[in-house]
Write a protein that holds these residues in place. Structure first.
Motif, mmCIF file in Angstrom:
data_model
loop_
_atom_site.group_PDB
_atom_site.id
_atom_site.type_symbol
_atom_site.label_atom_id
_atom_site.label_comp_id
_atom_site.label_asym_id
_atom_site.label_seq_id
_atom_site.Cartn_x
_atom_site.Cartn_y
_atom_site.Cartn_z
ATOM 1 N N PRO A 155 6.322 67.034 -40.444
ATOM 2 C CA PRO A 155 7.664 66.675 -40.933
ATOM 3 C C PRO A 155 7.776 65.172 -41.155
ATOM 4 O O PRO A 155 7.277 64.369 -40.365
ATOM 5 C CB PRO A 155 8.595 67.147 -39.811
ATOM 6 C CG PRO A 155 7.801 68.124 -39.020
ATOM 7 C CD PRO A 155 6.380 67.663 -39.112
ATOM 8 N N THR A 184 16.989 70.421 -31.956
ATOM 9 C CA THR A 184 17.784 69.938 -33.085
ATOM 10 C C THR A 184 18.898 68.998 -32.607
ATOM 11 O O THR A 184 19.195 68.923 -31.401
ATOM 12 C CB THR A 184 18.406 71.119 -33.830
ATOM 13 O OG1 THR A 184 19.437 71.690 -33.016
ATOM 14 C CG2 THR A 184 17.365 72.181 -34.142
ATOM 15 N N VAL A 190 13.870 75.025 -32.120
ATOM 16 C CA VAL A 190 13.190 75.449 -33.351
ATOM 17 C C VAL A 190 11.696 75.231 -33.152
ATOM 18 O O VAL A 190 11.280 74.229 -32.578
ATOM 19 C CB VAL A 190 13.678 74.662 -34.584
ATOM 20 C CG1 VAL A 190 12.892 75.091 -35.820
ATOM 21 C CG2 VAL A 190 15.168 74.863 -34.803
ATOM 22 N N GLN A 191 10.892 76.176 -33.659
ATOM 23 C CA GLN A 191 9.442 76.032 -33.618
ATOM 24 C C GLN A 191 8.888 75.974 -35.039
ATOM 25 O O GLN A 191 9.323 76.736 -35.908
ATOM 26 C CB GLN A 191 8.793 77.211 -32.872
ATOM 27 C CG GLN A 191 8.902 77.116 -31.359
ATOM 28 C CD GLN A 191 7.966 78.094 -30.675
ATOM 29 O OE1 GLN A 191 6.935 78.478 -31.239
ATOM 30 N NE2 GLN A 191 8.321 78.486 -29.462
ATOM 31 N N LEU A 192 7.926 75.083 -35.195
ATOM 32 C CA LEU A 192 7.173 74.996 -36.443
ATOM 33 C C LEU A 192 5.782 75.551 -36.163
ATOM 34 O O LEU A 192 5.031 74.999 -35.358
ATOM 35 C CB LEU A 192 7.071 73.550 -36.924
ATOM 36 C CG LEU A 192 6.108 73.286 -38.098
ATOM 37 C CD1 LEU A 192 6.537 74.065 -39.357
ATOM 38 C CD2 LEU A 192 6.017 71.786 -38.391
ATOM 39 N N VAL A 247 9.164 78.553 -39.748
ATOM 40 C CA VAL A 247 10.182 77.738 -39.077
ATOM 41 C C VAL A 247 11.143 78.748 -38.464
ATOM 42 O O VAL A 247 11.895 79.409 -39.192
ATOM 43 C CB VAL A 247 10.895 76.789 -40.054
ATOM 44 C CG1 VAL A 247 11.985 76.016 -39.336
ATOM 45 C CG2 VAL A 247 9.884 75.846 -40.702
ATOM 46 N N LEU A 256 17.373 74.734 -40.040
ATOM 47 C CA LEU A 256 16.086 75.315 -40.386
ATOM 48 C C LEU A 256 15.621 74.823 -41.757
ATOM 49 O O LEU A 256 14.434 74.496 -41.950
ATOM 50 C CB LEU A 256 16.185 76.844 -40.384
ATOM 51 C CG LEU A 256 16.471 77.528 -39.039
ATOM 52 C CD1 LEU A 256 16.570 79.036 -39.235
ATOM 53 C CD2 LEU A 256 15.410 77.189 -38.014
ATOM 54 N N LEU A 259 14.309 71.141 -41.546
ATOM 55 C CA LEU A 259 12.955 71.006 -41.026
ATOM 56 C C LEU A 259 11.914 71.502 -42.030
ATOM 57 O O LEU A 259 10.897 70.842 -42.254
ATOM 58 C CB LEU A 259 12.811 71.773 -39.704
ATOM 59 C CG LEU A 259 11.443 71.750 -39.042
ATOM 60 C CD1 LEU A 259 10.983 70.326 -38.773
ATOM 61 C CD2 LEU A 259 11.445 72.582 -37.768
ATOM 62 N N ALA A 260 12.189 72.653 -42.655
ATOM 63 C CA ALA A 260 11.215 73.175 -43.617
ATOM 64 C C ALA A 260 11.088 72.262 -44.834
ATOM 65 O O ALA A 260 9.969 72.069 -45.364
ATOM 66 C CB ALA A 260 11.649 74.565 -44.068
#
Length: 264
Positions: A155, A184, A190-192, A247, A256, A259-260
């Motif tokens: 990111p 966040t 949140v997981q990537l 994501v 979401l 982040l994506a």
């Protein structure tokens, strides 16, 4: 010269001649025929007094009887033992008058709560008790790039409210996976996930059987698939020839998407 005395008059002086008993005693005492009768000049024996019979005594009236505690027989109850007096004292101390009032209890509770509140404020304000521990994802990202099993994205341009709380690269059956966890700005997780594991195996493992497609969305020129996930989570999935990017978390859709869209 003394006047003449009658012949039957007893002389005034009864002192007998030497060695003889008085004339009046000798004339009046009968002969000692009873062995129990003491001889003249000896003390008389006194017979023993008979022992009184308790059954012959009159009963004590019921109104004067002292009951089982009356040991004197006079109708008066003895003084209670010290233990009974102590029990009555303890009972008096536990009476409602001796109980603490609601005001006193409230004051005591307030005295206990004030130090707890001060310690909690110090823990949060100065020690950062509510803040999650952050980690540096750089070593895990570098390890994934060195393995060269799939293209690794990172990111770029996320706001200061995003915090990295976990980062791990591991080799699994059928490929390898890089997993980075974020917190966040709204405090949600949140997981990537970037993996070379085939999608038909990866998606059921990450989304469980609750994962259902919800349509597509365009982010930075790439087409992402929206999915539901376990519980109240949702996911954005990008499928490429050699890797899959997910994501996933309980964050809102805009976070979401943020982040994506920041992956480079």
């Amino acid at each position: 010269m003394e006047p003449a005395q009658p012949a039957d008059r007893v002389p005034a002086d009864r002192t007998p001649p030497d060695g003889q008993p008085p004339a009046d005693l000798a004339a009046s005492e009968p002969a000692a025929t009873d062995p129990a009768t003491p001889a003249a000049g000896e003390p008389a024996l006194v017979a023993d007094e008979p022992t009184p019979d308790p059954s012959a005594q009159p009963p004590v009236p019921a109104d004067l009887a002292g009951g089982p505690d009356d040991v004197t027989g006079t109708g008066e109850r003895p003084a209670p033992p010290p233990r009974a007096a102590a029990a009555r004292t303890a009972k008096a101390e536990r009476s409602p008058k001796a109980e603490r009032s609601p005001k006193d209890m409230a004051i005591s509770l307030l005295v206990l709560l004030i130090p707890i509140a001060l310690l909690l404020a110090f823990y949060r304000g100065f020690l950062g008790g509510d803040q999650a521990t952050t980690v540096d994802p750089a070593p895990a990202i570098e390890q994934a790039r060195s393995a060269n099993t799939f293209a690794v994205s990172e990111p770029q341009g996320l706001g200061s409210g995003w915090r990295t709380v976990s980062a791990r690269y591991q080799t699994v059956e059928g490929g390898a996976t890089l997993r980075i966890g974020y917190l966040t700005p709204e405090g949600r997780g949140v997981q990537l996930v970037q993996s070379s594991v085939p999608a038909e195996r990866l998606l059921p493992a990450e989304l469980t059987d609750q994962g259902q497609p919800q349509g597509q969305t365009e982010l930075d020129g790439r087409t992402w698939q929206r999915y539901t996930a376990r519980g109240n989570q949702q996911a954005l999935v990008l499928l490429e020839p050699n890797r899959a990017v997910l994501v996933i978390g309980d964050a809102r859709d805009n976070e979401l998407r943020e982040l994506a869209g920041a992956l480079r």
